[in-house]
Design a protein around this motif. Sequence first.
Motif, short mmCIF file in Angstrom:
data_model
loop_
_atom_site.label_atom_id
_atom_site.label_comp_id
_atom_site.label_asym_id
_atom_site.label_seq_id
_atom_site.Cartn_x
_atom_site.Cartn_y
_atom_site.Cartn_z
N GLN A 1 0.81 -1.22 0.00
CA GLN A 1 0.00 0.00 0.00
C GLN A 1 0.85 1.27 0.00
O GLN A 1 0.36 2.34 -0.34
N ALA A 2 2.12 1.16 0.32
CA ALA A 2 3.01 2.33 0.26
C ALA A 2 3.12 2.87 -1.16
O ALA A 2 3.40 4.05 -1.36
N LEU A 3 2.88 2.01 -2.16
CA LEU A 3 2.89 2.50 -3.54
C LEU A 3 1.78 3.52 -3.77
O LEU A 3 1.93 4.44 -4.57
N TRP A 4 0.66 3.35 -3.08
CA TRP A 4 -0.44 4.33 -3.17
C TRP A 4 0.06 5.68 -2.68
O TRP A 4 -0.20 6.71 -3.31
N SER A 5 0.78 5.68 -1.56
CA SER A 5 1.32 6.94 -1.02
C SER A 5 2.28 7.58 -2.01
O SER A 5 2.24 8.80 -2.23
N ALA A 6 3.13 6.78 -2.63
CA ALA A 6 4.06 7.32 -3.62
C ALA A 6 3.30 7.96 -4.77
O ALA A 6 3.68 9.04 -5.26
N SER A 7 2.22 7.32 -5.19
CA SER A 7 1.41 7.85 -6.28
C SER A 7 0.74 9.16 -5.86
O SER A 7 0.74 10.14 -6.61
N GLN A 8 0.15 9.18 -4.69
CA GLN A 8 -0.53 10.38 -4.21
C GLN A 8 0.42 11.56 -4.05
O GLN A 8 0.06 12.70 -4.31
N LEU A 9 1.64 11.25 -3.63
CA LEU A 9 2.65 12.31 -3.45
C LEU A 9 3.38 12.64 -4.74
O LEU A 9 4.22 13.53 -4.77
N LYS A 10 3.06 11.88 -5.82
CA LYS A 10 3.70 12.07 -7.12
C LYS A 10 5.24 12.04 -7.01
O LYS A 10 5.94 12.89 -7.56
N LEU A 11 5.71 11.04 -6.29
CA LEU A 11 7.15 10.91 -6.09
C LEU A 11 7.79 10.23 -7.30
O LEU A 11 7.46 9.09 -7.61
N PRO A 12 8.72 10.91 -7.96
CA PRO A 12 9.41 10.29 -9.09
C PRO A 12 10.52 9.37 -8.60
O PRO A 12 11.61 9.81 -8.25
N MET A 13 10.19 8.10 -8.52
CA MET A 13 11.16 7.13 -8.02
C MET A 13 10.86 5.78 -8.66
O MET A 13 9.84 5.61 -9.32
N THR A 14 11.75 4.83 -8.47
CA THR A 14 11.59 3.50 -9.06
C THR A 14 11.55 2.47 -7.95
O THR A 14 12.38 2.51 -7.04
N ILE A 15 10.60 1.56 -8.04
CA ILE A 15 10.53 0.42 -7.14
C ILE A 15 10.66 -0.83 -8.01
O ILE A 15 9.89 -1.03 -8.94
N ILE A 16 11.64 -1.65 -7.70
CA ILE A 16 11.85 -2.92 -8.41
C ILE A 16 11.48 -4.04 -7.45
O ILE A 16 12.03 -4.13 -6.35
N ILE A 17 10.54 -4.87 -7.86
CA ILE A 17 10.16 -6.01 -7.03
C ILE A 17 10.76 -7.26 -7.64
O ILE A 17 10.48 -7.62 -8.78
N ILE A 18 11.62 -7.90 -6.87
CA ILE A 18 12.29 -9.12 -7.33
C ILE A 18 11.36 -10.29 -7.04
O ILE A 18 11.01 -10.55 -5.89
N ASN A 19 10.96 -10.98 -8.09
CA ASN A 19 9.98 -12.05 -7.97
C ASN A 19 10.66 -13.41 -8.10
O ASN A 19 11.04 -13.82 -9.18
N ASN A 20 10.79 -14.09 -6.96
CA ASN A 20 11.26 -15.47 -7.03
C ASN A 20 10.10 -16.43 -6.75
O ASN A 20 10.29 -17.63 -6.64
N GLY A 21 8.90 -15.87 -6.59
CA GLY A 21 7.69 -16.68 -6.48
C GLY A 21 7.51 -17.41 -5.17
O GLY A 21 6.67 -18.30 -5.08
N CYS A 22 8.30 -17.05 -4.15
CA CYS A 22 8.15 -17.74 -2.87
C CYS A 22 8.85 -16.93 -1.79
O CYS A 22 9.54 -15.97 -2.07
N TYR A 23 8.65 -17.37 -0.56
CA TYR A 23 9.45 -16.83 0.54
C TYR A 23 10.72 -17.67 0.60
O TYR A 23 10.79 -18.65 1.34
N LEU A 24 11.70 -17.30 -0.19
CA LEU A 24 12.91 -18.11 -0.30
C LEU A 24 13.64 -18.21 1.04
O LEU A 24 14.21 -19.25 1.36
#
Length: 166
Positions: free
Chosen positions: A124-147
């Motif tokens: 939900q923090a992505l919602w805050s980033a959107s509302q604040l119009k923060l120009p930033m990058t979030i990369i989500i590393i997907n390994n498909g599990c809690y490794l």
Amino acid sequence: LMSDTEREVARARVSALAEAKARQQETLLGQARQVWDRKPMDPLRLFLEMKEILPRDAILVNESGTSTIYLHRAMTFNEPGSFFSIRGGSLGWGIGAALGVKLARPNRPVVGIIGDGSAMYAIQALWSASQLKLPMTIIIINNGCYLALKHMAGLLEEWAKDGLIN
């Protein structure tokens, strides 16, 4: 203050460390080439590619769990304030932390590197980033599990076999 001799020793140590890091980087690149085309993308490739394209003044906020070791192997952080991470096992702070860093350093590029398991704790923090119009990058590393949990489960099995736990 350092004496001339101490300064020279320090310079030699810094030079030796830089040479060792360069050798390590070359070895790492060879390892990365072996998994370069793997799908999904191997974290090692991701971080080596990021190293090539990120601006020098970029700030990285890391909550990538089991991928962190590849991040440290691939990248060099020499400037204070250019890398933020957590030492404990808490999950879910990374996206919010990246937002906080961007608010504190609005003129620098900020990249949050977040594991998929960690992202589920505070997406939900992505919602805050959107509302604040923060120009930033979030990369989500997907390994498909809690490794990390799979690693721990493997350790527990080993400990049980060794009689360290019942």
